[in-house]
Design a protein around this motif. Structure first.
Motif, PDB file in Angstrom:
ATOM      1  N   GLU A 105       0.861  -1.170   0.000  1.00 35.90           N
ATOM      2  CA  GLU A 105       0.000   0.000   0.000  1.00 35.90           C
ATOM      3  C   GLU A 105       0.901   1.224   0.000  1.00 35.90           C
ATOM      4  N   TRP A 106       0.381   2.326  -0.539  1.00 34.43           N
ATOM      5  CA  TRP A 106       1.155   3.546  -0.677  1.00 34.43           C
ATOM      6  C   TRP A 106       0.631   4.609   0.276  1.00 34.43           C
ATOM      7  N   ALA A 200       4.254  -3.668   9.046  1.00 32.08           N
ATOM      8  CA  ALA A 200       4.573  -3.026   7.771  1.00 32.08           C
ATOM      9  C   ALA A 200       5.983  -2.448   7.814  1.00 32.08           C
ATOM     10  N   TYR A 201       6.601  -2.353   6.635  1.00 29.33           N
ATOM     11  CA  TYR A 201       7.871  -1.645   6.521  1.00 29.33           C
ATOM     12  C   TYR A 201       7.948  -0.984   5.148  1.00 29.33           C
ATOM     13  N   ASP A 202       8.768   0.067   5.057  1.00 27.84           N
ATOM     14  CA  ASP A 202       8.921   0.799   3.808  1.00 27.84           C
ATOM     15  C   ASP A 202       9.761   0.015   2.807  1.00 27.84           C
ATOM     16  N   VAL A 203       9.334   0.064   1.542  1.00 33.23           N
ATOM     17  CA  VAL A 203      10.129  -0.496   0.445  1.00 33.23           C
ATOM     18  C   VAL A 203      10.353   0.613  -0.576  1.00 33.23           C
ATOM     19  N   GLY A 204      11.222   0.342  -1.548  1.00 36.51           N
ATOM     20  CA  GLY A 204      11.553   1.353  -2.546  1.00 36.51           C
ATOM     21  C   GLY A 204      10.508   1.453  -3.645  1.00 36.51           C
ATOM     22  N   VAL A 216      14.064  -7.152  -5.241  1.00 37.07           N
ATOM     23  CA  VAL A 216      14.223  -5.735  -4.907  1.00 37.07           C
ATOM     24  C   VAL A 216      12.902  -5.134  -4.433  1.00 37.07           C
ATOM     25  N   CYS A 217      11.788  -5.663  -4.933  1.00 37.39           N
ATOM     26  CA  CYS A 217      10.471  -5.151  -4.557  1.00 37.39           C
ATOM     27  C   CYS A 217      10.227  -5.201  -3.057  1.00 37.39           C
ATOM     28  N   ILE A 218      10.776  -6.197  -2.380  1.00 33.73           N
ATOM     29  CA  ILE A 218      10.483  -6.381  -0.957  1.00 33.73           C
ATOM     30  C   ILE A 218      11.645  -5.983  -0.049  1.00 33.73           C
TER      31      ILE A 218
END
Length: 222
Positions: A105-106, A200-204, A216-218
Motif C-alpha cells: 500500500e502507498w 509493515a515496513y517501507d520499500v523502494g 528488490v520489490c520487498i
C-alpha cells in the motif's frame, strides 16, 4: 483498496496449508509484484472438494458486454457488495480465497507516496476474501475475480483508509463452503470477522512498476 501483493511460498507449502487434495497447482509461479490484470492464485469449493487454480484479477460480470470493465473492478466494497448488481449474485455462491503472503500500500506524505509492504504478524500465508465469475463471448471464456475490501483498522488507517479483507484461518473454509448463502448472510459473515494483526515496513519505488518482479520489490529501505 488492494492493488498489489506478493505470493512467494513454495507450491507444496500452499497445498499443505490449505489441505488441498490435488498433487500440484497447474502453472504455479511465485511473484514479488502481483498486479491487476494478471492471473492470480485462488481457491474455490466445487461442491465436492477445494480446488486451487488461476483467475484473472479484475472482475468481469457474466452479463458485461465488454471485458474491459474488469480493469475497474479489482476491488469490491464489502459494505455494499450484497446490494450491487455486479457482486450480489456472487456473494451467494461464487466466493473464493485469493492466496497471498503480503500486500503493498502507498502512504501519502508530503506530496509523495511511500510504498509499504504489509504482512500478517502470526502466519506467513493468508487469504483475501474474494468473489469470482465466468464471462463468455462468442470466441472465449474468461474466469475473473475481485478482492473484497473494508474500512481500514487502527493499524492501516495511518497508511490508507481502505484495506483488503484478510480471512482468519478458521474462517477460510466457511467463506468458500459450497452451500448457498443469501447476499445479506455473506455480508454479515464478513462484517463479523476479527481483524488480523499486521506489520509493515517501507520499500523502494521499484515496486511501483508492475513490470518489476524481483526481490528488490520487498527489500526494506534503510
Amino acid at each position: 483498496m488492494c492493488g498489489r501483493y506478493t505470493l512467494l511460498a513454495e507450491e507444496v507449502q500452499i497445498l499443505n496449508e490449505y489441505q488441498l487434495e490435488q498433487d500440484r497447482i497447474e502453472s504455479y509461479q511465485s511473484s514479488y509484484n502481483i498486479a491487476p490484470g494478471q492471473q492470480v492464485l485462488a481457491i474455490i469449493h466445487d461442491g465436492r472438494k477445494k480446488r486451487a487454480g488461476y483467475l484473472r484479477w479484475g472482475l468481469i460480470p457474466s452479463w458485461a458486454e465488454d471485458e474491459k470493465i474488469g480493469y475497474k473492478m479489482i476491488n469490491a466494497r464489502s459494505e455494499t457488495a450484497h446490494q450491487k448488481p455486479s457482486f450480489k449474485r456472487l456473494m451467494s455462491r461464487k466466493r473464493c480465497l485469493i492466496i497471498a503472503d503480503s500486500f503493498y500500500e502507498w502512504k501519502k506524505a508530503n506530496g509523495e507516496k511511500q510504498p509499504k509492504r504489509i504482512r500478517t504478524s502470526n502466519r506467513q500465508l493468508f487469504s483475501f476474501a474474494g468473489l469470482w465469475d465466468k464471462w463468455e463471448s462468442q470466441d472465449k471464456e474468461v474466469y475473473t475475480c475481485t478482492i473484497l475490501t473494508k474500512d481500514a483498522d487502527n493499524f492501516m488507517r495511518d497508511i490508507h483508509d481502505r484495506m483488503p479483507i484478510i480471512l482468519p484461518k478458521d474462517k477460510e473454509d466457511l467463506w468458500i463452503k459450497p452451500e448457498k448463502q443469501s447476499p445479506t448472510e455473506a455480508h454479515q459473515f464478513l462484517a463479523s470477522l476479527s481483524t488480523e494483526k499486521l506489520t509493515a515496513y517501507d520499500v523502494g519505488t521499484h515496486v511501483n512498476s508492475a513490470k518489476n518482479n524481483d526481490a528488490v520489490c520487498i527489500e526494506p529501505l534503510l
